[in-house]
Design a protein around this motif. Structure first.
Motif, PDB file in Angstrom:
ATOM      1  N   ASP A  78       0.574  -1.221   0.111  1.00 38.62           N
ATOM      2  CA  ASP A  78      -0.026   0.130  -0.144  1.00 38.62           C
ATOM      3  C   ASP A  78       0.409   1.352  -0.091  1.00 38.62           C
ATOM      4  O   ASP A  78       1.090   2.459  -0.555  1.00 38.62           O
ATOM      5  CB  ASP A  78      -1.118   0.276   1.119  1.00 38.62           C
ATOM      6  N   PHE A  79       1.348   1.269   0.185  1.00 37.95           N
ATOM      7  CA  PHE A  79       2.768   2.541  -0.089  1.00 37.95           C
ATOM      8  C   PHE A  79       4.426   1.989  -0.577  1.00 37.95           C
ATOM      9  O   PHE A  79       4.657   0.159  -0.462  1.00 37.95           O
ATOM     10  CB  PHE A  79       2.918   2.919   1.387  1.00 37.95           C
ATOM     11  N   LYS A  80       4.847   2.412  -1.201  1.00 42.65           N
ATOM     12  CA  LYS A  80       6.266   2.446  -1.557  1.00 42.65           C
ATOM     13  C   LYS A  80       7.668   2.385  -0.629  1.00 42.65           C
ATOM     14  O   LYS A  80       7.963   3.024   0.123  1.00 42.65           O
ATOM     15  CB  LYS A  80       6.737   3.584  -2.609  1.00 42.65           C
ATOM     16  N   LEU A  81       7.989   1.462  -0.919  1.00 47.23           N
ATOM     17  CA  LEU A  81       8.982   0.744  -0.090  1.00 47.23           C
ATOM     18  C   LEU A  81      10.114   0.904  -0.837  1.00 47.23           C
ATOM     19  O   LEU A  81      10.358   0.131  -1.549  1.00 47.23           O
ATOM     20  CB  LEU A  81       8.776  -0.605   0.190  1.00 47.23           C
ATOM     21  N   SER A  82      11.389   1.796   0.011  1.00 49.97           N
ATOM     22  CA  SER A  82      12.772   0.828  -0.899  1.00 49.97           C
ATOM     23  C   SER A  82      13.716   0.423   0.424  1.00 49.97           C
ATOM     24  O   SER A  82      13.858   1.568   1.601  1.00 49.97           O
ATOM     25  CB  SER A  82      12.774   2.944  -0.881  1.00 49.97           C
ATOM     26  N   ASP A  83      14.481   0.541  -0.490  1.00 50.65           N
ATOM     27  CA  ASP A  83      15.725  -0.652   0.286  1.00 50.65           C
ATOM     28  C   ASP A  83      17.154   0.679   0.550  1.00 50.65           C
ATOM     29  O   ASP A  83      17.618   0.599   1.795  1.00 50.65           O
ATOM     30  CB  ASP A  83      16.393  -1.980  -0.455  1.00 50.65           C
ATOM     31  N   LYS A  84      16.740   1.124  -0.295  1.00 50.50           N
ATOM     32  CA  LYS A  84      17.988   2.673  -0.099  1.00 50.50           C
ATOM     33  C   LYS A  84      17.416   3.076   1.101  1.00 50.50           C
ATOM     34  O   LYS A  84      18.628   3.688   2.438  1.00 50.50           O
ATOM     35  CB  LYS A  84      17.669   3.872  -1.083  1.00 50.50           C
ATOM     36  N   LEU A 126      10.769  -5.976   3.211  1.00 49.68           N
ATOM     37  CA  LEU A 126      10.782  -6.001   1.571  1.00 49.68           C
ATOM     38  C   LEU A 126      10.934  -7.263   1.373  1.00 49.68           C
ATOM     39  O   LEU A 126      10.218  -6.601   0.067  1.00 49.68           O
ATOM     40  CB  LEU A 126      12.484  -5.090   1.436  1.00 49.68           C
ATOM     41  N   PHE A 127      11.619  -8.118   1.366  1.00 51.00           N
ATOM     42  CA  PHE A 127      11.351  -8.914   0.889  1.00 51.00           C
ATOM     43  C   PHE A 127       9.989  -9.188   1.171  1.00 51.00           C
ATOM     44  O   PHE A 127       8.896 -10.582  -0.050  1.00 51.00           O
ATOM     45  CB  PHE A 127      12.408 -10.291   1.510  1.00 51.00           C
TER      46      PHE A 127
END
Length: 198
Positions: A78-84, A126-127
């Protein structure tokens, strides 16, 4: 004694599940999340008794994400996840903890342990949200496992310490095998680090 047994049984379940993920690029799904939920829950119980707070935090988070995944709630979609966004604060806290460990070993290693805790939790989120793939997940797990191990040793949390030493080693072997099977390319074209899974 009973809590130690619970911790060791949870460790074995966790490790068996992680070995399956590390050697089988198609291993994932309900069984994966169910076994993670069982392993995480057992380690939460045994770590609470020892007041080993990094282990409590990691495993509580993994249990919640596993439960949500089992319930069909795709965490993070539902929201943008970023590993950075995940990694830069973790590296800063971890590096600070290592430097501080020279002056005050226990406090510095505790800070390093919290950095590793954040990395473990963020990587699993993230995974499970399919934002990172297996190879990057395994790489993050190598850093997180070996980063949290020193404070678990100081806490004498032997089931969690044994788990992290084995987890880091298994993750490293899985990462090397995944790296060999699909050479690294840029993120936009890398089949092992884009939004879909191995």
């Amino acid at each position: 004694m009973i809590f130690s047994i619970i911790g060791w049984v949870a460790t074995v379940i966790y490790l068996a599940n992680h070995i399956a993920l590390s050697v089988n690029r198609n291993y994932r799904g309900r069984l994966y999340f169910l076994l993670n939920l069982i392993g995480a829950s057992g380690l939460v119980v045994s770590s609470l008794v020892l007041q080993s707070w990094q282990a409590v935090a990691i495993n509580t988070f993994w249990a919640v994400v596993s439960l949500l995944s089992l319930a069909g709630r795709h965490t993070g979609t539902d929201f943008k996840l970023s590993d950075k966004a995940l990694t830069w604060p973790v590296w800063v806290l971890g590096a600070g903890g290592l430097v501080y460990a020279i002056l005050a070993p226990n406090q510095g290693l505790a800070a390093l342990g919290w950095a590793a805790t954040l990395l473990f939790c963020g990587a699993y989120l993230l995974f499970s949200a399919e934002t990172i793939r297996r190879r990057r997940f395994l790489a993050y797990n190598v850093a997180a496992a070996f980063g949290v191990a020193p404070i678990l040793y100081i806490d004498a949390n032997w089931p969690a310490f044994g788990l992290e030493m084995a987890w880091g080693t298994i993750s490293l072997i899985g990462f090397v095998n995944a790296f060999r099977s699909a050479p690294e390319t840029d993120d936009a074209k890398n089949p092992d680090d884009t939004a879909s899974l191995d």
